[in-house]
Design a protein around this motif. Structure first.
Motif, PDB file in Angstrom:
ATOM      1  N   SER A   1       0.843  -1.195   0.000  1.00 45.16           N
ATOM      2  CA  SER A   1       0.000   0.000   0.000  1.00 45.16           C
ATOM      3  C   SER A   1       0.877   1.242   0.000  1.00 45.16           C
ATOM      4  O   SER A   1       2.105   1.163   0.091  1.00 45.16           O
ATOM      5  CB  SER A   1      -0.885   0.007   1.247  1.00 45.16           C
ATOM      6  N   ARG A   2       0.235   2.381  -0.046  1.00 43.11           N
ATOM      7  CA  ARG A   2       0.966   3.648   0.038  1.00 43.11           C
ATOM      8  C   ARG A   2       1.688   3.751   1.377  1.00 43.11           C
ATOM      9  O   ARG A   2       2.804   4.274   1.459  1.00 43.11           O
ATOM     10  CB  ARG A   2      -0.012   4.823  -0.144  1.00 43.11           C
ATOM     11  N   ALA A   3       1.074   3.231   2.426  1.00 47.75           N
ATOM     12  CA  ALA A   3       1.688   3.279   3.759  1.00 47.75           C
ATOM     13  C   ALA A   3       2.962   2.447   3.802  1.00 47.75           C
ATOM     14  O   ALA A   3       3.940   2.833   4.448  1.00 47.75           O
ATOM     15  CB  ALA A   3       0.697   2.786   4.810  1.00 47.75           C
ATOM     16  N   VAL A   4       2.960   1.319   3.115  1.00 44.51           N
ATOM     17  CA  VAL A   4       4.167   0.487   3.056  1.00 44.51           C
ATOM     18  C   VAL A   4       5.230   1.181   2.224  1.00 44.51           C
ATOM     19  O   VAL A   4       6.400   1.261   2.612  1.00 44.51           O
ATOM     20  CB  VAL A   4       3.843  -0.912   2.475  1.00 44.51           C
ATOM     21  N   GLU A   5       4.837   1.688   1.065  1.00 40.97           N
ATOM     22  CA  GLU A   5       5.795   2.340   0.171  1.00 40.97           C
ATOM     23  C   GLU A   5       6.502   3.504   0.843  1.00 40.97           C
ATOM     24  O   GLU A   5       7.703   3.718   0.657  1.00 40.97           O
ATOM     25  CB  GLU A   5       5.098   2.823  -1.098  1.00 40.97           C
TER      26      GLU A   5
ATOM     27  N   GLY B   1       8.858  -7.208   5.921  1.00 39.51           N
ATOM     28  CA  GLY B   1       8.159  -8.410   5.494  1.00 39.51           C
ATOM     29  C   GLY B   1       7.255  -8.161   4.308  1.00 39.51           C
ATOM     30  O   GLY B   1       7.220  -8.947   3.345  1.00 39.51           O
ATOM     31  N   ASP B   2       6.503  -7.056   4.326  1.00 36.82           N
ATOM     32  CA  ASP B   2       5.588  -6.761   3.221  1.00 36.82           C
ATOM     33  C   ASP B   2       6.344  -6.402   1.939  1.00 36.82           C
ATOM     34  O   ASP B   2       5.961  -6.825   0.848  1.00 36.82           O
ATOM     35  CB  ASP B   2       4.642  -5.618   3.605  1.00 36.82           C
ATOM     36  N   ILE B   3       7.406  -5.608   2.079  1.00 38.50           N
ATOM     37  CA  ILE B   3       8.188  -5.256   0.885  1.00 38.50           C
ATOM     38  C   ILE B   3       8.876  -6.502   0.336  1.00 38.50           C
ATOM     39  O   ILE B   3       8.938  -6.720  -0.876  1.00 38.50           O
ATOM     40  CB  ILE B   3       9.228  -4.167   1.211  1.00 38.50           C
ATOM     41  N   SER B   4       9.368  -7.337   1.237  1.00 33.30           N
ATOM     42  CA  SER B   4      10.013  -8.586   0.830  1.00 33.30           C
ATOM     43  C   SER B   4       9.047  -9.467   0.060  1.00 33.30           C
ATOM     44  O   SER B   4       9.392 -10.041  -0.979  1.00 33.30           O
ATOM     45  CB  SER B   4      10.541  -9.320   2.063  1.00 33.30           C
TER      46      SER B   4
ATOM     47  N   ARG C   1       9.308   0.485  -7.356  1.00 33.28           N
ATOM     48  CA  ARG C   1       8.986   1.221  -6.132  1.00 33.28           C
ATOM     49  C   ARG C   1       9.266   0.390  -4.885  1.00 33.28           C
ATOM     50  O   ARG C   1       9.671   0.923  -3.853  1.00 33.28           O
ATOM     51  CB  ARG C   1       7.521   1.677  -6.180  1.00 33.28           C
ATOM     52  N   ALA C   2       9.075  -0.920  -4.976  1.00 34.82           N
ATOM     53  CA  ALA C   2       9.377  -1.781  -3.835  1.00 34.82           C
ATOM     54  C   ALA C   2      10.884  -1.850  -3.595  1.00 34.82           C
ATOM     55  O   ALA C   2      11.342  -1.862  -2.448  1.00 34.82           O
ATOM     56  CB  ALA C   2       8.804  -3.180  -4.065  1.00 34.82           C
TER      57      ALA C   2
ATOM     58  N   ALA D   1      12.851  -8.689   6.349  1.00 41.77           N
ATOM     59  CA  ALA D   1      13.276  -8.985   4.976  1.00 41.77           C
ATOM     60  C   ALA D   1      13.940 -10.357   4.923  1.00 41.77           C
ATOM     61  O   ALA D   1      14.717 -10.714   5.819  1.00 41.77           O
ATOM     62  CB  ALA D   1      14.238  -7.917   4.474  1.00 41.77           C
ATOM     63  N   ARG D   2      13.667 -11.090   3.893  1.00 41.31           N
ATOM     64  CA  ARG D   2      14.225 -12.436   3.767  1.00 41.31           C
ATOM     65  C   ARG D   2      15.693 -12.402   3.359  1.00 41.31           C
ATOM     66  O   ARG D   2      16.459 -13.286   3.716  1.00 41.31           O
ATOM     67  CB  ARG D   2      13.409 -13.224   2.747  1.00 41.31           C
ATOM     68  N   TYR D   3      16.054 -11.377   2.580  1.00 40.92           N
ATOM     69  CA  TYR D   3      17.423 -11.271   2.084  1.00 40.92           C
ATOM     70  C   TYR D   3      17.970  -9.873   2.375  1.00 40.92           C
ATOM     71  O   TYR D   3      17.268  -8.994   2.871  1.00 40.92           O
ATOM     72  CB  TYR D   3      17.470 -11.532   0.570  1.00 40.92           C
ATOM     73  N   THR D   4      19.232  -9.661   2.040  1.00 40.71           N
ATOM     74  CA  THR D   4      19.828  -8.341   2.185  1.00 40.71           C
ATOM     75  C   THR D   4      19.313  -7.419   1.087  1.00 40.71           C
ATOM     76  O   THR D   4      18.795  -7.877   0.053  1.00 40.71           O
ATOM     77  CB  THR D   4      21.358  -8.412   2.089  1.00 40.71           C
TER      78      THR D   4
END
Length: 232
Positions: free
Chosen positions: A52-56, A68-71, A82-83, A102-105
């Motif tokens: 969402s915009r809040a995540v971005e 987690g959400d961006i991942s 954008r992510a 995040a799952r990765y670096t």
């Protein structure tokens, strides 16, 4: 000094996470190439619940932490511009090479994106900005050079390269990229001002000046210059 301390902090984090795996992206549904109209058919489903915009804007996660959400979004669309930018900003904000959740670096997400979609100029530009912010100038220049070869007529890339070469005091190269950026219609005067301050700016010939006044239309990726000149 601030950037040097940040670079050292992130370098230490990277060393600590050096053993972390960075497997290649494997296409699945929904997902795929963010620049592909066909693959993007499933994008709305992923964004509705995880980007969402809040995540971005790094305000609040939707189903889990911001990382987690961006991942999750990047697990489905590895070159989601954008992510990728949000993951980079989150890493910089937290001074962490691998943000919480995040799952990765951060580097791994960019490496996966570029390996899957090597043609994606914007992904390389965002990566270049992140590398520059963490003091990795040589790697940033490599990404910007690659982007320039893929899209030589994008003004933002030429401007960013000019700024990089000014920083390296390679003024002939900086000037060449500056002339091209302004001929393509780039609006910010920061690069020109830096070259003037170094006594290396030369006004373009009249024909080039006319071209700058009426630049050809071009679609620029929504990525800011890697170095914003303050007050310019």
């Amino acid at each position: 000094m601030k950037h040097r301390l940040l670079a050292c902090t992130l370098a230490a984090c990277c060393a600590h996470a050096g053993a972390a795996e960075c497997p290649p992206y494997v296409k699945h549904t929904p997902g795929g190439d963010y620049t592909s109209e066909e693959d993007r058919s499933g994008l709305s489903v992923v964004e509705k619940f995880h980007f969402s915009r809040a995540v971005e804007t790094l305000t609040q996660g939707m189903t889990t932490s911001l990382g987690g959400d961006i991942s999750y979004t990047l697990e489905h669309f590895p070159n989601h511009h954008r992510a990728l930018a949000s993951m980079a900003k989150l890493g910089l904000r937290l001074k962490s090479a691998q943000p919480v959740g995040a799952r990765y670096t951060v580097n791994c997400y960019f490496e996966r994106a570029i390996a899957f979609a090597p043609h994606d100029v914007t992904a390389r530009m965002v990566y270049g900005s992140y590398l520059l912010a963490t003091g990795q100038d040589a790697a940033a220049l490599e990404q910007l050079d690659s982007a320039s070869r893929l899209a030589p007529d994008q003004a933002t890339i030429q401007y960013n390269l000019g700024l990089m070469y000014v920083k390296k005091k390679e003024y002939d190269k900086a000037s060449a990229h500056a002339q091209k950026a302004y001929a393509l219609g780039f609006p910010l005067p920061g690069l020109k001002n830096k070259l003037k301050a170094a006594g290396k700016w030369k006004e373009p010939p009249p024909a080039a000046m006319e071209a700058q006044e009426a630049p050809k239309a071009a679609t620029e990726p929504a990525v800011p210059p890697v170095e914003q000149p303050s007050g310019e």
